[in-house]
Design a protein around this motif. Structure first.
Motif, short mmCIF file in Angstrom:
data_model
loop_
_atom_site.label_atom_id
_atom_site.label_comp_id
_atom_site.label_asym_id
_atom_site.label_seq_id
_atom_site.Cartn_x
_atom_site.Cartn_y
_atom_site.Cartn_z
N HIS A 1 5.21 -1.47 13.96
CA HIS A 1 5.97 -0.97 12.84
C HIS A 1 5.22 -1.20 11.54
O HIS A 1 5.65 -0.23 10.75
CB HIS A 1 7.29 -1.39 12.51
CG HIS A 1 7.24 -2.98 12.22
ND1 HIS A 1 7.07 -4.13 12.94
CD2 HIS A 1 7.53 -3.47 10.98
CE1 HIS A 1 7.33 -5.04 12.59
NE2 HIS A 1 7.24 -5.03 11.25
N PHE A 2 3.94 -1.83 11.49
CA PHE A 2 3.60 -2.20 10.18
C PHE A 2 3.10 -1.16 9.36
O PHE A 2 3.52 -1.05 8.10
CB PHE A 2 2.40 -3.13 10.27
CG PHE A 2 2.78 -4.61 10.97
CD1 PHE A 2 3.83 -5.24 10.61
CD2 PHE A 2 2.18 -4.87 12.29
CE1 PHE A 2 4.24 -6.54 11.09
CE2 PHE A 2 2.60 -6.08 12.78
CZ PHE A 2 3.70 -6.85 12.36
N VAL A 3 2.34 -0.19 9.81
CA VAL A 3 1.68 0.93 9.19
C VAL A 3 2.99 1.82 8.72
O VAL A 3 2.89 2.41 7.54
CB VAL A 3 0.70 1.82 9.89
CG1 VAL A 3 0.28 3.05 9.34
CG2 VAL A 3 -0.42 0.96 10.28
N SER B 1 -2.85 10.15 -7.48
CA SER B 1 -3.99 9.72 -6.99
C SER B 1 -3.86 9.42 -5.45
O SER B 1 -2.64 9.33 -4.82
CB SER B 1 -4.44 8.36 -7.39
OG SER B 1 -4.74 8.40 -8.86
N ILE B 2 -4.86 9.64 -4.53
CA ILE B 2 -4.87 9.39 -3.21
C ILE B 2 -4.53 7.86 -3.08
O ILE B 2 -5.35 7.07 -3.85
CB ILE B 2 -6.08 9.85 -2.49
CG1 ILE B 2 -6.08 11.54 -2.60
CG2 ILE B 2 -6.28 9.50 -1.03
CD1 ILE B 2 -7.23 12.09 -2.21
N ILE B 3 -3.88 7.33 -2.16
CA ILE B 3 -3.76 6.09 -1.72
C ILE B 3 -4.26 5.79 -0.31
O ILE B 3 -3.90 6.70 0.68
CB ILE B 3 -2.37 5.60 -1.61
CG1 ILE B 3 -1.92 5.60 -3.07
CG2 ILE B 3 -2.23 4.10 -1.15
CD1 ILE B 3 -0.52 5.06 -3.43
N LYS C 1 3.77 3.16 4.91
CA LYS C 1 4.06 4.53 4.41
C LYS C 1 5.17 4.70 3.76
O LYS C 1 5.28 5.56 2.97
CB LYS C 1 3.38 5.32 5.54
CG LYS C 1 1.96 5.34 5.71
CD LYS C 1 1.62 6.38 6.91
CE LYS C 1 0.13 6.31 7.33
NZ LYS C 1 -0.20 7.11 8.28
N GLY C 2 6.18 4.30 4.64
CA GLY C 2 7.74 4.67 4.26
C GLY C 2 7.85 4.11 2.74
O GLY C 2 8.58 4.62 1.91
N VAL D 1 1.07 -7.02 2.10
CA VAL D 1 0.48 -5.66 1.87
C VAL D 1 1.87 -4.65 1.64
O VAL D 1 1.67 -3.61 1.04
CB VAL D 1 -0.35 -4.96 3.30
CG1 VAL D 1 -0.60 -3.56 3.12
CG2 VAL D 1 -1.31 -6.22 3.52
N LEU D 2 2.89 -4.75 2.58
CA LEU D 2 4.07 -4.01 2.33
C LEU D 2 4.50 -4.34 0.89
O LEU D 2 5.11 -3.06 0.27
CB LEU D 2 4.98 -4.09 3.32
CG LEU D 2 6.28 -3.49 3.36
CD1 LEU D 2 6.31 -2.10 3.58
CD2 LEU D 2 7.42 -4.24 4.05
#
Length: 276
Positions: free
Chosen positions: A15-17, A2-4, A21-22, A124-125
């Protein structure tokens, strides 16, 4: 797989985004991640709801949408996962889902309860990514949360109608990149209440007696181009999301301004439609 998607107010300076993703790639190396936006105005629930409602439908069914706006866990802000319109939404229970669910009933809602199993100072992370990856692997919502029936609703996202059905009272819920002021009054509601009657739209001290379907519709193309002077004209239209929008033709917030600056139509400013 699935796409996230990611929708946040984190911006792109910090650095949040990248960390989010990492972490997704660490769990799912073949994940497909799409940024919807990271430039939601800080903590703006209505802006988040408007952007997401008009973006998610472009994605295939089964897509997973992480919403990172006002996401800190506390007694009044639980974390939920929702299946709605065959899409999955992972978000705080802060009312952001109100606009999405105003026309489509959620198929399933759970209150996420894995916090005791995940060390988290950045939900969120830590938590939202865990849930998204679980769903992407084919996992069920009831494994990561307990079923609930309701979610927090924000009434300011919904316009009100006078008892005699002569007036729709709404407000500006979003200002876009051009400074166009988008109301919470939909074309569907306008047609249901108006039933073909004459009307006027009042926004701040400005009145509009016509609603266009595109920005250039009011231009008289029979006039030679060099003689037209339409730049800067104000107009009302049903935008691509089918909400009443107040715009300045060919606006630019960095130069001439837009409806938000020139007409004073900022977030939560009242807008009404009167029928006659």
């Amino acid at each position: 797989m699935s796409i996230i998607t990611l929708t946040t107010d984190f911006g792109t300076k910090d650095h949040f985004v990248g960390a989010i993703k990492g972490t997704i790639y660490s769990e799912l190396p073949d994940a497909r991640i799409v940024d919807i936006t990271h430039h939601i105005s800080p903590f703006s629930i209505s802006e988040t709801a408007y952007v997401l409602k008009n973006a998610y439908k472009g994605f295939p069914e089964g897509s997973i949408h992480i919403i990172g706006v006002d996401s800190e866990l506390n007694e009044e802000n639980k974390h939920i996962a929702i299946k709605l319109d065959n899409h999955y939404f992972i978000c705080p229970d802060n009312g952001v889902i109100s606009l999405l669910a105003s026309e489509i009933k959620p198929e399933q809602i759970v209150e996420i309860n894995i916090h005791d199993r995940v060390e988290s100072i950045f939900p969120v992370l830590d938590v939202f990514v865990k849930v998204a990856c679980h769903i992407a692997r084919g996992g069920k919502l009831e494994v990561i949360g307990k079923p609930i029936e309701t979610y927090k609703k924000i009434t300011e996202l919904q316009p009100s109608i006078s008892t005699d059905k002569s007036t729709i009272n709404g407000c500006i819920m979003y200002v876009d990149n051009y400074g166009n002021a988008i109301s919470n009054i939909s074309k569907k509601l306008f047609n249901e209440i108006g039933r073909g009657r004459d009307f006027e739209v009042n926004a701040n001290r400005y009145t509009f007696k016509e609603i266009y379907t595109k920005y250039s519709e009011f231009i008289d193309f029979s006039i030679p181009k060099e003689d037209r002077q339409y730049d800067g004209n104000r107009l009302a239209l049903f935008n691509s999301a089918n909400y009443i929008e107040i715009a300045i033709f060919k606006s630019n917030l960095k130069t001439v301004g837009g409806a938000s600056t020139l007409l004073g139509l900022n977030y939560r400013k009242p807008i009404t439609v009167k029928f006659f």
